[in-house]
Each structure stands twice: as C-alpha cells, then as structure tokens.
Write an enzyme that holds these catalytic residues in place. Structure first.
Site, PDB file in Angstrom:
ATOM      1  N   ASP A   1      -6.983   4.519  -7.730  1.00  0.00           N
ATOM      2  CA  ASP A   1      -7.226   4.478  -9.176  1.00  0.00           C
ATOM      3  C   ASP A   1      -8.414   5.350  -9.564  1.00  0.00           C
ATOM      4  O   ASP A   1      -8.414   5.982 -10.624  1.00  0.00           O
ATOM      5  CB  ASP A   1      -7.460   3.039  -9.639  1.00  0.00           C
ATOM      6  CG  ASP A   1      -6.201   2.188  -9.577  1.00  0.00           C
ATOM      7  OD1 ASP A   1      -5.103   2.770  -9.533  1.00  0.00           O
ATOM      8  OD2 ASP A   1      -6.321   0.948  -9.570  1.00  0.00           O
TER       9      ASP A   1
ATOM     10  N   ASP B   1      -6.280   0.371  -3.251  1.00  0.00           N
ATOM     11  CA  ASP B   1      -5.779   0.439  -4.628  1.00  0.00           C
ATOM     12  C   ASP B   1      -6.852   0.985  -5.565  1.00  0.00           C
ATOM     13  O   ASP B   1      -6.594   1.873  -6.386  1.00  0.00           O
ATOM     14  CB  ASP B   1      -5.326  -0.947  -5.074  1.00  0.00           C
ATOM     15  CG  ASP B   1      -4.758  -0.938  -6.489  1.00  0.00           C
ATOM     16  OD1 ASP B   1      -3.653  -0.419  -6.679  1.00  0.00           O
ATOM     17  OD2 ASP B   1      -5.435  -1.442  -7.398  1.00  0.00           O
ATOM     18  N   HIS B   2      -8.073   0.447  -5.456  1.00  0.00           N
ATOM     19  CA  HIS B   2      -9.163   0.927  -6.310  1.00  0.00           C
ATOM     20  C   HIS B   2      -9.500   2.383  -5.991  1.00  0.00           C
ATOM     21  O   HIS B   2      -9.858   3.155  -6.893  1.00  0.00           O
ATOM     22  CB  HIS B   2     -10.405   0.057  -6.115  1.00  0.00           C
ATOM     23  CG  HIS B   2     -10.268  -1.321  -6.677  1.00  0.00           C
ATOM     24  ND1 HIS B   2      -9.635  -1.578  -7.871  1.00  0.00           N
ATOM     25  CD2 HIS B   2     -10.697  -2.538  -6.214  1.00  0.00           C
ATOM     26  CE1 HIS B   2      -9.668  -2.878  -8.126  1.00  0.00           C
ATOM     27  NE2 HIS B   2     -10.307  -3.470  -7.139  1.00  0.00           N
TER      28      HIS B   2
ATOM     29  N   ASP C   1       1.416   1.032  -9.807  1.00  0.00           N
ATOM     30  CA  ASP C   1       0.062   0.502  -9.666  1.00  0.00           C
ATOM     31  C   ASP C   1      -0.006  -0.967 -10.071  1.00  0.00           C
ATOM     32  O   ASP C   1      -0.789  -1.739  -9.514  1.00  0.00           O
ATOM     33  CB  ASP C   1      -0.900   1.334 -10.513  1.00  0.00           C
ATOM     34  CG  ASP C   1      -2.348   0.901 -10.344  1.00  0.00           C
ATOM     35  OD1 ASP C   1      -2.815   0.819  -9.190  1.00  0.00           O
ATOM     36  OD2 ASP C   1      -3.016   0.640 -11.356  1.00  0.00           O
TER      37      ASP C   1
ATOM     38  N   ASN D   1       0.815  -1.210   0.000  1.00  0.00           N
ATOM     39  CA  ASN D   1       0.000   0.000   0.000  1.00  0.00           C
ATOM     40  C   ASN D   1       0.855   1.270   0.000  1.00  0.00           C
ATOM     41  O   ASN D   1       0.398   2.327  -0.423  1.00  0.00           O
ATOM     42  CB  ASN D   1      -0.933   0.003   1.212  1.00  0.00           C
ATOM     43  CG  ASN D   1      -1.956  -1.104   1.123  1.00  0.00           C
ATOM     44  OD1 ASN D   1      -2.657  -1.229   0.132  1.00  0.00           O
ATOM     45  ND2 ASN D   1      -2.020  -1.933   2.146  1.00  0.00           N
TER      46      ASN D   1
ATOM     47  N   GLU E   1      -6.763  -4.034  -1.520  1.00  0.00           N
ATOM     48  CA  GLU E   1      -7.475  -3.924  -2.791  1.00  0.00           C
ATOM     49  C   GLU E   1      -8.378  -2.698  -2.804  1.00  0.00           C
ATOM     50  O   GLU E   1      -8.447  -1.974  -3.806  1.00  0.00           O
ATOM     51  CB  GLU E   1      -8.311  -5.185  -3.035  1.00  0.00           C
ATOM     52  CG  GLU E   1      -9.050  -5.156  -4.357  1.00  0.00           C
ATOM     53  CD  GLU E   1      -9.934  -6.379  -4.569  1.00  0.00           C
ATOM     54  OE1 GLU E   1     -10.808  -6.323  -5.454  1.00  0.00           O
ATOM     55  OE2 GLU E   1      -9.754  -7.374  -3.850  1.00  0.00           O
TER      56      GLU E   1
END
Length: 370
Positions: free
Chosen positions: A117, A113-114, A92, A45, A110
């Site tokens: 993004d 991360d999203h 990424d 992360n 996760e």
C-alpha cells in the site's frame, strides 16, 4: 530488524476501526461476495502481490504516454488505469478476508500488505496527474505526490500513537473511487474537459483545490489523534516514545526532494516528473514501512536511514539524478520481490517466529529485507 522487533512483531494483533461511508454502504458486501469465489488454496499474500502488480502495470502503461503529465494518452490508456485501480482496490480489500476465511492471518501478511500500500499510494496519485495534465503547471505534480505521501504517512503515524488503524467517513475507498471517476471521465471526454474555465479558473484546479482541502482536513484529524490520544504513558506512542519523533523521517523524505526540484535551473525534472514522483514514493515507502514495523513491534522508531541521503546526489548533475532515481526505485521495489520469493509468504504454513521464541536464521534474514 532488531531482535526485539522480531519478537514484538510475532506478538502483534491487528486492530482497526472502519466507519468509511462507501464501505458501510455497499463495498463490504461486494467484497464479502467476491472473496467467496477465491479458491481456498489461494494465499492472501498472493492476492496482495497480484494487486500491486496490476496497479503498477496500469500506471506504467499510462505513464508511457504521459511521462511529463502534459501529453494526451489514448482513451483506452485512461480506461485501463481506472480498471486496474478498481482491481487493486478489490484485491487489497479482500486479501484480509481471505486470510480470515482460510485461518492464515499473520503479522507478516499485515506487514506485506502495508508495504504494498505504501508504494501504491503514489501510483494512484500519478493517475490523477496524468488524467488532468497537471504537469503543465510547475510544482503541481510534485505537490500532489508530497501530499499523498504525507496523508498516508500520517495515517500510520496516528496508528503508532494509538495502536489502532482508523478509517474515517471519507477515507481510502472514497478517495480511490474519486480517482477512478476522474480516469473514466478523461477516457470518455479527453483530458481537455479539465481545462474548461469556471469562474475564471480551470476546472482541474477547482477540483484539485477541493481534494487539497479534504486531504488537509484528514491530516488535521490525524494530528488531533496523535497529540491527544497516545496509548502510551502520558500520551506517548505504543512504544512509550515521544509522539513527535515520527515527524523527522517525514521531513527527511520530503524536504530534500522539494528543495532540489525548486532549485533546478533546467527542466529535466519537469520532463521526467513521473520518474521523480516514483523515486519520492519509493523513499517514502521505506520510511513508512519503518514506521509500520515500529507500530507492529511496539518498538522505538529508527529515525535515520541512509536512503534519506540519496536525493542529495541529484544536485551534482542532472543526468546523474535520473540514474539515481531509477536506482532508488528499483532498490525499494526489490524489497517486495525479495519477500515474495520466500515460500512462507504464499502458503499457509505458519512461520514459527510468530508463535514461539525459536527464531531460525533464515527467517530473521527474510524479515530483515522488510
């Protein structure tokens, strides 16, 4: 988040298919080699956050010179934006590989991360607008931003329906490489190269039309998946709800911005189009993150959020609208910063909520910020 979403989030298992042309051709091998140079103590992360900061920093530098997407920036500004996007793409793509390499994968990783993004997709689109000077034609920059928001949202909408994130032959890697190429061409030849006339039309509009066609084709593919491949009963979502419901947050995000921009009698939005695009991206990121949480926790999507009302305040006064844009942007960036301050995000000590039903108050408060 609701208690049932917290439990569902802890039980989530990542599922994805990737048939991206560039990924299969060379990028996966490149990323596999890059991740071997990461120290084992580097948290996945942290890699994600560094990528977001680089992407944000480089687009802000370029925006400083091209705030209305009509100015000409120094060549180095376009080059650093291209380099920053490449670094973001690499980081990424390798954060998940680092997580598997260190056995530290988690649903929170996760989600984080999203979340990053969802904010970065507008940064990427702004690079194109600045490089091609798309601000010289009204509606184009806002239209590109809305299109970027719709494509990214629809990708996660289809994931909410099927339970699996799918990457097509031409997907995010290829799109980012196109943007990097645009920035490099602009750095070498200047933005005037996009104003060359071909068949009576500026080259930048021909290029833009091709990108629009590809994006519409992508969205059409997502729509086919959404309406025909729902994993729930009778083709419903993974939560057993109607596949139509996620459409409403997307409407709540895009329509107010488009209406207010089109009805404005002044040019303040055009002069500050970067700020308006960032504001739209921040609101869209909140809506997309709600959809991601619903998918990961297999729960019903919450259709309403008070943030959808914020663009309506723009209509009161043009000066108020700029202050409100800054407020909305900072409030949504605060989500990432609040999560990043939590120590569990950057070390490898698993958060107990993802492994048992004992939920401590601190962890619930931390996840609520998502």
């Amino acid at each position: 988040m609701r208690p049932d979403q917290l439990v569902g989030l802890g039980e989530h298992k990542y599922s994805a298919t990737d048939v991206s042309w560039l990924d299969e051709l060379c990028m996966k091998k490149f990323w596999d080699n890059i991740v071997q140079y990461y120290p084992l103590w580097l948290a996945p992360n942290t890699i994600t956050l560094i990528g977001l900061i680089i992407n944000l920093s480089t687009v802000l530098i370029l925006s400083f010179f091209c705030f209305s997407s009509t100015e000409v920036a120094p060549s180095w500004a376009y080059f650093q934006a291209a380099l920053g996007l490449f670094f973001y793409q690499t980081l990424d793509a390798t954060d998940g590989k680092q997580a598997r390499r260190t056995n530290s994968s988690s649903p929170l990783g996760e989600l984080f991360d999203h979340g990053c993004d969802s904010m970065s997709q507008v940064f990427v689109m702004l690079n194109v607008c600045h490089a091609m000077q798309l601000g010289d034609c009204r509606y184009v920059v806002l239209g590109c931003t809305v299109l970027a928001v719709v494509v990214f949202y629809c990708a996660h909408w289809s994931t909410y329906c099927t339970g699996q994130l799918r990457f097509s032959r031409f997907d995010v890697t290829e799109a980012q490489m196109v943007v990097i190429s645009v920035l490099l061409v602009t750095a070498l030849f200047g933005p005037q190269i996009w104003n060359i006339s071909l068949f009576g039309t500026r080259f930048k509009y021909i290029t833009l039309a091709g990108c629009y066609i590809l994006c519409i084709w992508q969205v059409a593919g997502y729509m086919k998946v959404i309406f025909t491949e729902g994993a729930g009963k009778n083709g419903a979502t993974v939560a057993g709800t109607s596949v139509i419901f996620p459409l409403f947050p997307l409407i709540f995000v895009c329509v107010p911005f488009c209406m207010i921009y089109s009805k404005s009698s002044s040019h303040i939005y055009d002069k500050n189009i970067t700020l308006l695009a960032l504001c739209l991206g921040a609101v869209a990121a909140k809506a997309t993150n709600r959809l991601v949480i619903a998918h990961m926790s297999r729960s019903a999507l919450e259709l309403w959020d008070s943030i959808y009302l914020s663009p309506l305040t723009f209509g009161f006064d043009d000066d108020i609208c700029l202050c409100q844009s800054i407020t909305i942007l900072l409030e949504n960036l605060r989500t990432v910063l609040l999560v990043s301050e939590h120590k569990n995000l950057f070390d490898f000590t698993p958060c107990p909520i993802f492994f048992n039903n004992n939920r401590c108050e601190t962890q619930i408060m931390m996840l609520n910020h998502c």
